[in-house]
Write an enzyme that holds these catalytic residues in place. Structure first.
Site, PDB file in Angstrom:
ATOM      1  N   SER A   1     -11.223  14.021 -16.825  1.00  0.00           N
ATOM      2  CA  SER A   1     -12.497  15.009 -15.927  1.00  0.00           C
ATOM      3  C   SER A   1     -12.138  15.998 -14.765  1.00  0.00           C
ATOM      4  CB  SER A   1     -13.216  14.302 -15.878  1.00  0.00           C
ATOM      5  OG  SER A   1     -13.741  13.920 -17.126  1.00  0.00           O
TER       6      SER A   1
HETATM    7  N1  SAH Z   1     -12.491   8.920 -18.744  1.00  0.00           N
HETATM    8  C1  SAH Z   1     -11.033   9.669 -18.966  1.00  0.00           C
HETATM    9  C2  SAH Z   1     -11.603  10.297 -19.779  1.00  0.00           C
HETATM   10  C3  SAH Z   1     -11.117  11.151 -20.795  1.00  0.00           C
HETATM   11  S1  SAH Z   1     -11.581  11.957 -22.354  1.00  0.00           S
HETATM   12  C4  SAH Z   1      -9.989  10.069 -18.032  1.00  0.00           C
HETATM   13  O1  SAH Z   1     -10.316  10.044 -17.144  1.00  0.00           O
HETATM   14  O2  SAH Z   1      -8.668  10.677 -17.981  1.00  0.00           O
HETATM   15  C5  SAH Z   1     -12.679  11.039 -23.354  1.00  0.00           C
HETATM   16  C6  SAH Z   1     -11.772  10.394 -24.132  1.00  0.00           C
HETATM   17  O3  SAH Z   1     -12.839  10.067 -24.828  1.00  0.00           O
HETATM   18  C7  SAH Z   1     -10.495  10.963 -24.839  1.00  0.00           C
HETATM   19  O4  SAH Z   1      -9.501   9.822 -24.641  1.00  0.00           O
HETATM   20  C8  SAH Z   1     -11.279  10.550 -26.447  1.00  0.00           C
HETATM   21  O5  SAH Z   1     -10.018   9.686 -27.139  1.00  0.00           O
HETATM   22  C9  SAH Z   1     -12.655   9.081 -26.200  1.00  0.00           C
HETATM   23  N2  SAH Z   1     -13.379   9.113 -27.443  1.00  0.00           N
HETATM   24  C10 SAH Z   1     -13.385   9.508 -27.572  1.00  0.00           C
HETATM   25  N3  SAH Z   1     -14.817   9.469 -28.596  1.00  0.00           N
HETATM   26  C11 SAH Z   1     -14.395   7.812 -28.978  1.00  0.00           C
HETATM   27  C12 SAH Z   1     -14.865   6.400 -29.118  1.00  0.00           C
HETATM   28  N4  SAH Z   1     -15.774   6.465 -29.943  1.00  0.00           N
HETATM   29  N5  SAH Z   1     -14.140   5.196 -28.664  1.00  0.00           N
HETATM   30  C13 SAH Z   1     -13.389   5.324 -27.788  1.00  0.00           C
HETATM   31  N6  SAH Z   1     -12.854   6.514 -26.572  1.00  0.00           N
HETATM   32  C14 SAH Z   1     -13.056   7.957 -27.295  1.00  0.00           C
END
Ligand code: SAH
Length: 214
Positions: free
Chosen positions: A62
């Site tokens: 993000s």
């Molecule tokens: N907090 C992260 C943002 C990553 S984008 C950062 O600081 O980089 C969102 C992430 O959520 C992705 O990696 C995706 O694979 C994950 N995601 C989506 N659905 C999910 C679920 N049900 N359980 C765990 N992770 C999930």
């Protein structure tokens, strides 16, 4: 001061302080965590820009301002246990780990989880535990959590997360369709749940039992 430290300082001033980020703990954590170590080498020069960046597997880290906004909304004081859903690069978990006691983070894509774990180890952020799972089910066994943060957008607030939220706790999650969502802040007081909407955001899909099916 090194190139990245300079970029980080400027990011904090221009993207956070010049907007509406006022929480001292959030500002200190964003000033400390080396965001460039959470992206691929080829993208390090853009790590402190005012935008999200790809991290592989179709996912993104993000925008710094969004990380700060969500962190600030959790109103952490320092002694909390926090659950994050969507580890991704690990950057958000790293920021939280500088503020609270213990971070639990769940990711559904193994390659991202493996890389994030390496970064936590390299930085010696030992108060983060990460696991591979469907985070819409929460992480039973360690709860209840004082704060929960979901960094992917879903169609609704997953009930297991509400159940695992402590009394007096805060949960922040983007809720909407697969194009646009609103950041919702869920607060639990005396067993009652209150939801307020903060702003419009655009996140990758929350995929799982209580999220999108793909
Ligand atoms: N907090 C992260 C943002 C990553 S984008 C950062 O600081 O980089 C969102 C992430 O959520 C992705 O990696 C995706 O694979 C994950 N995601 C989506 N659905 C999910 C679920 N049900 N359980 C765990 N992770 C999930």
């Amino acid at each position: 001061m090194g190139q990245f430290a300079t970029s980080r300082k400027r990011m904090v001033q221009e993207q956070l302080l010049n907007r509406d980020i006022v929480d001292a703990k959030t500002i200190a954590a964003m000033s400390e965590v080396p965001r460039h170590l959470f992206v691929d080498d080829a993208m390090q020069g853009r790590a402190y820009g005012d935008h999200p960046l790809p991290i592989g597997a179709g996912q993104t880290i993000s925008q710094p301002y969004i990380v700060a906004t969500m962190t600030q909304a959790l109103r952490l004081t320092g002694d909390e246990k926090v659950l994050e859903i969507g580890t991704g690069s690990g950057f958000q978990a790293a920021v939280l780990s500088r503020i609270c006691c213990q971070v639990y983070t769940v990711e559904r894509i193994n390659s991202l989880l493996a890389r994030a774990r390496k970064t936590f180890d390299k930085l010696r952020y030992y108060n983060i535990r990460a696991k591979l799972d469907d985070g819409t089910m929460g992480w039973a066994g360690n709860g209840p959590y004082d704060a929960i943060i979901v960094t992917a957008g879903g169609p609704e607030v997953p009930q297991p997360l509400v159940d695992q939220l402590a009394e007096g706790g805060r949960l922040i999650i983007p809720v909407g369709d697969q194009q646009i969502q609103e950041l919702q802040l869920v607060e639990k007081n005396e067993g009652q749940v209150k939801i307020s909407c903060l702003s419009s955001v655009r996140f990758v899909d929350l995929v799982g039992e209580h999220g999108w099916s793909k």
